[in-house]
Scaffold this active site. Sequence first.
Site, short mmCIF file in Angstrom:
data_model
loop_
_atom_site.label_atom_id
_atom_site.label_comp_id
_atom_site.label_asym_id
_atom_site.label_seq_id
_atom_site.Cartn_x
_atom_site.Cartn_y
_atom_site.Cartn_z
N CYS A 111 0.82 -1.23 0.00
CA CYS A 111 0.00 0.00 0.00
C CYS A 111 0.85 1.27 0.00
O CYS A 111 0.32 2.36 -0.19
CB CYS A 111 -0.95 -0.01 1.18
SG CYS A 111 -1.92 -1.51 1.27
N HIS A 251 -3.59 6.94 2.37
CA HIS A 251 -4.03 5.61 1.93
C HIS A 251 -5.41 5.32 2.54
O HIS A 251 -5.62 5.51 3.74
CB HIS A 251 -2.99 4.58 2.38
CG HIS A 251 -3.42 3.17 2.16
ND1 HIS A 251 -3.97 2.74 0.98
CD2 HIS A 251 -3.41 2.09 2.99
CE1 HIS A 251 -4.27 1.46 1.07
NE2 HIS A 251 -3.94 1.04 2.28
N ASN A 281 -10.21 -0.43 0.08
CA ASN A 281 -8.75 -0.31 0.12
C ASN A 281 -8.18 -0.90 -1.17
O ASN A 281 -8.34 -2.10 -1.41
CB ASN A 281 -8.26 -1.07 1.36
CG ASN A 281 -6.75 -1.14 1.47
OD1 ASN A 281 -6.02 -0.81 0.53
ND2 ASN A 281 -6.27 -1.59 2.61
N1 COA Z 1 -18.84 -8.69 9.24
C1 COA Z 1 -19.33 -9.01 10.44
N2 COA Z 1 -18.56 -9.41 11.45
C2 COA Z 1 -17.24 -9.48 11.26
C3 COA Z 1 -16.66 -9.15 10.02
C4 COA Z 1 -17.52 -8.74 8.98
N3 COA Z 1 -17.08 -8.41 7.76
N4 COA Z 1 -15.33 -9.30 10.10
C5 COA Z 1 -15.05 -9.71 11.35
N5 COA Z 1 -16.21 -9.82 12.04
C6 COA Z 1 -16.40 -10.23 13.44
C7 COA Z 1 -15.31 -11.14 13.93
O1 COA Z 1 -15.60 -12.47 13.59
C8 COA Z 1 -15.36 -10.92 15.41
O2 COA Z 1 -16.44 -11.63 15.95
P1 COA Z 1 -16.32 -12.34 17.40
O3 COA Z 1 -16.09 -11.22 18.35
O4 COA Z 1 -17.64 -13.02 17.53
O5 COA Z 1 -15.16 -13.26 17.28
C9 COA Z 1 -15.72 -9.43 15.53
O6 COA Z 1 -16.31 -9.06 14.27
C10 COA Z 1 -14.53 -8.54 15.81
O7 COA Z 1 -13.49 -8.89 14.91
P2 COA Z 1 -12.12 -8.14 14.90
O8 COA Z 1 -11.26 -8.65 13.79
O9 COA Z 1 -11.56 -8.12 16.30
O10 COA Z 1 -12.63 -6.66 14.53
P3 COA Z 1 -11.92 -5.28 14.69
O11 COA Z 1 -12.70 -4.44 15.59
O12 COA Z 1 -10.44 -5.40 14.90
O13 COA Z 1 -12.11 -4.68 13.22
C11 COA Z 1 -10.88 -4.33 11.19
C12 COA Z 1 -11.52 -5.35 12.12
C13 COA Z 1 -10.24 -5.08 10.04
C14 COA Z 1 -11.97 -3.39 10.65
C15 COA Z 1 -9.84 -3.51 12.01
O14 COA Z 1 -8.99 -4.36 12.73
C16 COA Z 1 -9.03 -2.63 11.14
O15 COA Z 1 -9.53 -1.72 10.52
N6 COA Z 1 -7.69 -2.88 11.06
C17 COA Z 1 -6.83 -2.19 10.13
C18 COA Z 1 -6.83 -2.99 8.88
C19 COA Z 1 -6.24 -2.28 7.73
O16 COA Z 1 -6.40 -1.09 7.59
N7 COA Z 1 -5.58 -3.04 6.86
C20 COA Z 1 -5.02 -2.58 5.66
C21 COA Z 1 -3.79 -1.80 5.90
S1 COA Z 1 -3.02 -1.47 4.41
#
Ligand code: COA
Length: 324
Positions: A111, A251, A281
Amino acid sequence: MSVRMIGTGSAVPKLRVTNEDLSRIIDTSDEWIYSRTGIRARHIAVEETTAQLAADAAEAALSMAQLAAEDIDLMIGATATPDRLLPGLACEVQRILGATRAVAFDINAACSGFLFGLNIADAYLRSGVYQNALVIGAETLSRLTDWTDRGTCVLFGDGAGAAVVAVDGAEETRGILGMVQGSDGGRGMVLSCANRPLNNPYVNHGNEIPYVHMNGQEVYKFAVKTVPAAIMQAVEKARLSVDEIDLFLLHQANYRIIEAVAKRLGQPMEKFPTNMQEHGNISAASVPILLDEVKRSGRIKDGDKIVLAGFGAGLTWGAAVLEW
Ligand code: COA
């Protein structure tokens, strides 16, 4: 002498997939995706290729720059998702455009790829090796996404952005004013995608197709800490203060990350245009697509000071300050 950006372009596939559409094929909802990421839709390649999207973006950038493909002497393709491993993306775009005078090669800094490409182009142009460069960020991330993994497949999209940068003999103080880039391979496995398995007469690692794997929370923590620091360093290099920056084009991974960066920099969200709502993204394509959309909307005026910043797998990060 300075190096200026004189054209931008972008292209995305025709198929637009909303969060509602995704909720029909996986266990997710618009509410979950939008509230955590800011994403409402993304464009997914069906007939489009990475190279064709890149060529369309490059043509638009050349047209804005009022240059022909033959005027380009350096083409850098930033991508993690070329259509083929060989030949690389930039060489394919060179063929499509007929940019016969150019030297074309790819880089993979995920990215941050567009920022790294811009930095390479700036160094070549400043040292007098080349005059006109095309920097392209292009991805079809839908090919790396596990469409059964709701934690990642909702985040990504496909598309391409490009910019023409050129030597300006007259202007001393405009163009690219400061850049920083960095990487931390030690933390690289928080966002990874394996290559196809090694199979040869001596080893057989099977035929499982590898997909993107991410520890979202670790990536989030990395981004909100590293990106503001990189922006501050680039702004200092440009001998400016963050208050003097008119626009921050970051980004487009996640709206909450951008809000956190704005807060750390003490800057209002109005200075941070976003488009992840429409595109998700798109890795290396994210910054140049946003730049092109903001430019074409008329929001960038001559003399505006703009920060571009990317971050992602590697881990890698980069920031640039430009005076338009
Ligand atoms: N829809 C519904 N539920 C979802 C889901 C979706 N698309 N994706 C994950 N979940 C659920 C998980 O299964 C989990 O459920 P559980 O609590 O029953 O186990 C819950 O939501 C929380 O998951 P988690 O992965 O801990 O969520 P989070 O609050 O960390 O959010 C992101 C996830 C990816 C949105 C967040 O971590 C983020 O934005 N990270 C940065 C990622 C990024 O920018 N990457 C690219 C960089 S270049």
